[in-house]
Design an enzyme around this catalytic site. Structure first.
Site, PDB file in Angstrom:
ATOM      1  N   TYR A 152      85.306 105.856 -48.884  1.00 34.44           N
ATOM      2  CA  TYR A 152      85.991 107.130 -48.612  1.00 34.44           C
ATOM      3  C   TYR A 152      86.301 107.889 -49.901  1.00 34.44           C
ATOM      4  O   TYR A 152      86.421 109.109 -49.889  1.00 34.44           O
ATOM      5  CB  TYR A 152      87.324 106.883 -47.888  1.00 34.44           C
ATOM      6  CG  TYR A 152      87.233 106.780 -46.396  1.00 34.44           C
ATOM      7  CD1 TYR A 152      86.385 105.857 -45.793  1.00 34.44           C
ATOM      8  CD2 TYR A 152      88.021 107.579 -45.574  1.00 34.44           C
ATOM      9  CE1 TYR A 152      86.323 105.742 -44.423  1.00 34.44           C
ATOM     10  CE2 TYR A 152      87.966 107.472 -44.196  1.00 34.44           C
ATOM     11  CZ  TYR A 152      87.115 106.559 -43.627  1.00 34.44           C
ATOM     12  OH  TYR A 152      87.063 106.453 -42.273  1.00 34.44           O
ATOM     13  N   ASP A 158      88.558 101.342 -40.447  1.00 29.83           N
ATOM     14  CA  ASP A 158      88.501 102.541 -39.605  1.00 29.83           C
ATOM     15  C   ASP A 158      87.776 102.213 -38.306  1.00 29.83           C
ATOM     16  O   ASP A 158      88.252 102.517 -37.208  1.00 29.83           O
ATOM     17  CB  ASP A 158      87.766 103.657 -40.361  1.00 29.83           C
ATOM     18  CG  ASP A 158      87.640 104.913 -39.529  1.00 29.83           C
ATOM     19  OD1 ASP A 158      88.642 105.309 -38.905  1.00 29.83           O
ATOM     20  OD2 ASP A 158      86.541 105.505 -39.497  1.00 29.83           O
ATOM     21  N   ASP A 173      89.611 101.222 -34.232  1.00 32.60           N
ATOM     22  CA  ASP A 173      89.319 101.968 -33.000  1.00 32.60           C
ATOM     23  C   ASP A 173      88.852 101.013 -31.905  1.00 32.60           C
ATOM     24  O   ASP A 173      89.244 101.138 -30.749  1.00 32.60           O
ATOM     25  CB  ASP A 173      88.215 103.010 -33.236  1.00 32.60           C
ATOM     26  CG  ASP A 173      88.770 104.400 -33.506  1.00 32.60           C
ATOM     27  OD1 ASP A 173      89.885 104.479 -34.083  1.00 32.60           O
ATOM     28  OD2 ASP A 173      88.106 105.390 -33.146  1.00 32.60           O
ATOM     29  N   ASP A 209      79.855  92.787 -38.660  1.00 33.76           N
ATOM     30  CA  ASP A 209      79.088  92.897 -37.407  1.00 33.76           C
ATOM     31  C   ASP A 209      79.497  91.785 -36.446  1.00 33.76           C
ATOM     32  O   ASP A 209      79.712  92.015 -35.252  1.00 33.76           O
ATOM     33  CB  ASP A 209      77.567  92.887 -37.686  1.00 33.76           C
ATOM     34  CG  ASP A 209      77.125  91.786 -38.644  1.00 33.76           C
ATOM     35  OD1 ASP A 209      77.993  91.147 -39.286  1.00 33.76           O
ATOM     36  OD2 ASP A 209      75.906  91.560 -38.762  1.00 33.76           O
ATOM     37  N   LYS A 253      81.227  92.260 -45.571  1.00 32.21           N
ATOM     38  CA  LYS A 253      79.781  92.158 -45.397  1.00 32.21           C
ATOM     39  C   LYS A 253      79.249  91.475 -46.651  1.00 32.21           C
ATOM     40  O   LYS A 253      78.427  92.013 -47.400  1.00 32.21           O
ATOM     41  CB  LYS A 253      79.205  93.575 -45.200  1.00 32.21           C
ATOM     42  CG  LYS A 253      77.763  93.624 -44.762  1.00 32.21           C
ATOM     43  CD  LYS A 253      77.527  93.174 -43.329  1.00 32.21           C
ATOM     44  CE  LYS A 253      76.053  93.068 -43.043  1.00 32.21           C
ATOM     45  NZ  LYS A 253      75.742  92.453 -41.743  1.00 32.21           N
TER      46      LYS A 253
HETATM   47  C1  IPM Z   1      91.686 107.416 -38.949  1.00 29.14           C
HETATM   48  C2  IPM Z   1      90.783 108.604 -38.850  1.00 29.14           C
HETATM   49  C3  IPM Z   1      90.587 109.158 -40.253  1.00 29.14           C
HETATM   50  C4  IPM Z   1      89.901 108.077 -41.074  1.00 29.14           C
HETATM   51  C5  IPM Z   1      89.790 110.468 -40.329  1.00 29.14           C
HETATM   52  C6  IPM Z   1      90.386 111.532 -39.427  1.00 29.14           C
HETATM   53  C7  IPM Z   1      89.668 110.961 -41.739  1.00 29.14           C
HETATM   54  O1  IPM Z   1      89.587 108.280 -38.242  1.00 29.14           O
HETATM   55  O2  IPM Z   1      92.814 107.560 -39.439  1.00 29.14           O
HETATM   56  O3  IPM Z   1      91.264 106.335 -38.523  1.00 29.14           O
HETATM   57  O4  IPM Z   1      88.675 107.948 -41.033  1.00 29.14           O
HETATM   58  O5  IPM Z   1      90.609 107.356 -41.766  1.00 29.14           O
HETATM   59 MG    MG Z   2      89.548 106.313 -37.429  1.00 30.17          MG
END
Ligand code: IPM
Ligand code: MG
Length: 368
Positions: A141, A254, A258, A230, A198
């Site tokens: 990032y 990240d 999710d 993975d 990884k």
């Molecule tokens: C998160 C989001 C952010 C990230 C984006 C919006 C920049 O996906 O906080 O998980 O990738 O960190």
């Molecule tokens: Mg995210």
């Protein structure tokens, strides 16, 4: 005299302002009961700031956040800013706050609410309670990136043409400080840490592994495990209840957080904390986004933001009892059957409620 705290509040875009409004009502009630006061300063960031100031985060906003005890954020982004110059996208506000405040540790608890287990796509899910510790100010990032035109030719004879690159860099110091957060957190939980990397491919991952094994010697009570990312994405589905703390890089965290949000059934219930060095303000936000499709309808689930307020009280203000009381009130409201649309399936005992009614139920459940 009641203790006073300065909280910078960034409602943001989409459902951000609505859920923040509910969360602030919760914060007020907790303050009344637990004897603290907050001075809130409302700030623009993300799309709202692009519209007003031409940039997603102004230096002035960052300065006010730096001078606060903590930052509470709703969500940023939305389709109306999809075509702005990439250098001023709404998401840049988040990245700017993270790096500007030095928030290197992102804590994302993914905890299953028993009553909501039906919402999980996993059959027979049980007792899942994972804490993601995601490195937040390094890795791909924030690594070197760029674009150039190449005159090289590919193996099939095609010209390379335009090239874009992002690079992953991690230093020993950056890795050690996040590993320490993970091991310390595990000591207060089930004493297990999984490193996700990884290392079969990436040099950065091999450095993470080396430092992980070294640090684990200082925590003999903690059980350790290393998984390739993975494989981990598979294991999260097949045995989610076996994880305790997962520590990983910015990008892998990240993606996996999710996935875990989905496993526990409801991103509308999941808070997060981003923390830096002791004494610097933390940033607290729900893990879900700005949900522009339901903005203004009163349907948004305020629980993730309310639980983020609890994390704010715990981590930035040290008000553990007030934090516990809010978390309990959220569990009680869900147990009593209150459901915003995202967690409602119409089972007996469930009441479909609006955002504000969910917050009302939680507020009346906060006790001392
Ligand atoms: C998160 C989001 C952010 C990230 C984006 C919006 C920049 O996906 O906080 O998980 O990738 O960190
Ligand atoms: Mg995210």
């Amino acid at each position: 005299m009641a203790e006073r705290y300065k909280i910078a509040v960034i409602p943001g875009d989409g459902i951000g302002p609505e859920i923040i409004e509910e969360a602030l009502r919760v914060l007020d009630k907790a303050g009344d009961l637990y004897g603290f006061e907050v001075d809130t300063q409302m700030l623009l960031a993300g799309g709202a700031s692009i519209d007003k100031n031409g940039v997603p985060l102004t230096p002035g906003t960052l300065e006010i956040c730096k001078a606060s005890d903590a930052v509470l954020l709703g969500a940023v982004g939305g389709p109306q800013w999809d075509n702005v110059d990439p250098s001023i996208r709404p998401e840049k506000a988040l990245l700017g706050l993270r790096s500007g405040l030095g928030l290197y540790a992102n804590l994302r608890p993914a905890k299953l609410f028993d009553e909501l287990s039906h919402a999980s796509p996993i059959k027979d899910i049980k007792d899942t309670d994972i804490l993601f510790v995601r490195e937040l100010t390094g890795g791909i990032y924030f690594g070197k990136s760029g674009e150039y035109d190449s005159s090289e030719v590919l193996s099939d004879g095609q010209p390379e043409g335009h090239v874009a690159f992002d690079t992953e860099t991690y230093s020993e110091g950056e890795i050690k400080r996040i590993l320490k957060i993970a091991f310390d957190a595990a000591m207060g939980r089930c004493r297990k840490v999984t490193l996700v990397d990884k290392a079969n491919v990436l040099t950065t991952s091999r450095l993470w592994r080396k430092l992980f094994f070294e640090m684990s010697k200082e925590y003999p009570e903690v059980v350790i495990e290393c998984l390739y990312v993975d494989n981990c994405s598979m294991q999260l589905i097949s045995r989610p209840h076996e994880f305790d703390v997962i520590v990983t890089s910015n990008m892998f965290g990240d993606i996996l957080s999710d996935e875990a949000g989905m496993i526990t059934g409801s991103v509308g219930m999941l808070p997060s904390a981003s923390l830096g060095a002791p004494g610097t303000p933390g940033l607290f936000e729900p893990i879900h986004g700005s949900a522009p499709d339901i903005a203004g309808t009163g349907k948004a689930n305020p629980c993730a933001t309310i639980l983020s307020v609890a994390m704010l009280l715990r981590y930035s203000l040290g008000l553990t009892e007030a934090a516990d009381a809010i978390e309990k009130a959220v569990v009680d409201a869900v147990t009593s059957g209150y459901r915003t649309a995202d967690i409602y399936i119409g089972k007996e005992g469930e009441m479909l409620v609006r955002s504000s009614q969910m917050a009302d139920a939680i507020i009346s459940g906060i006790t001392r």
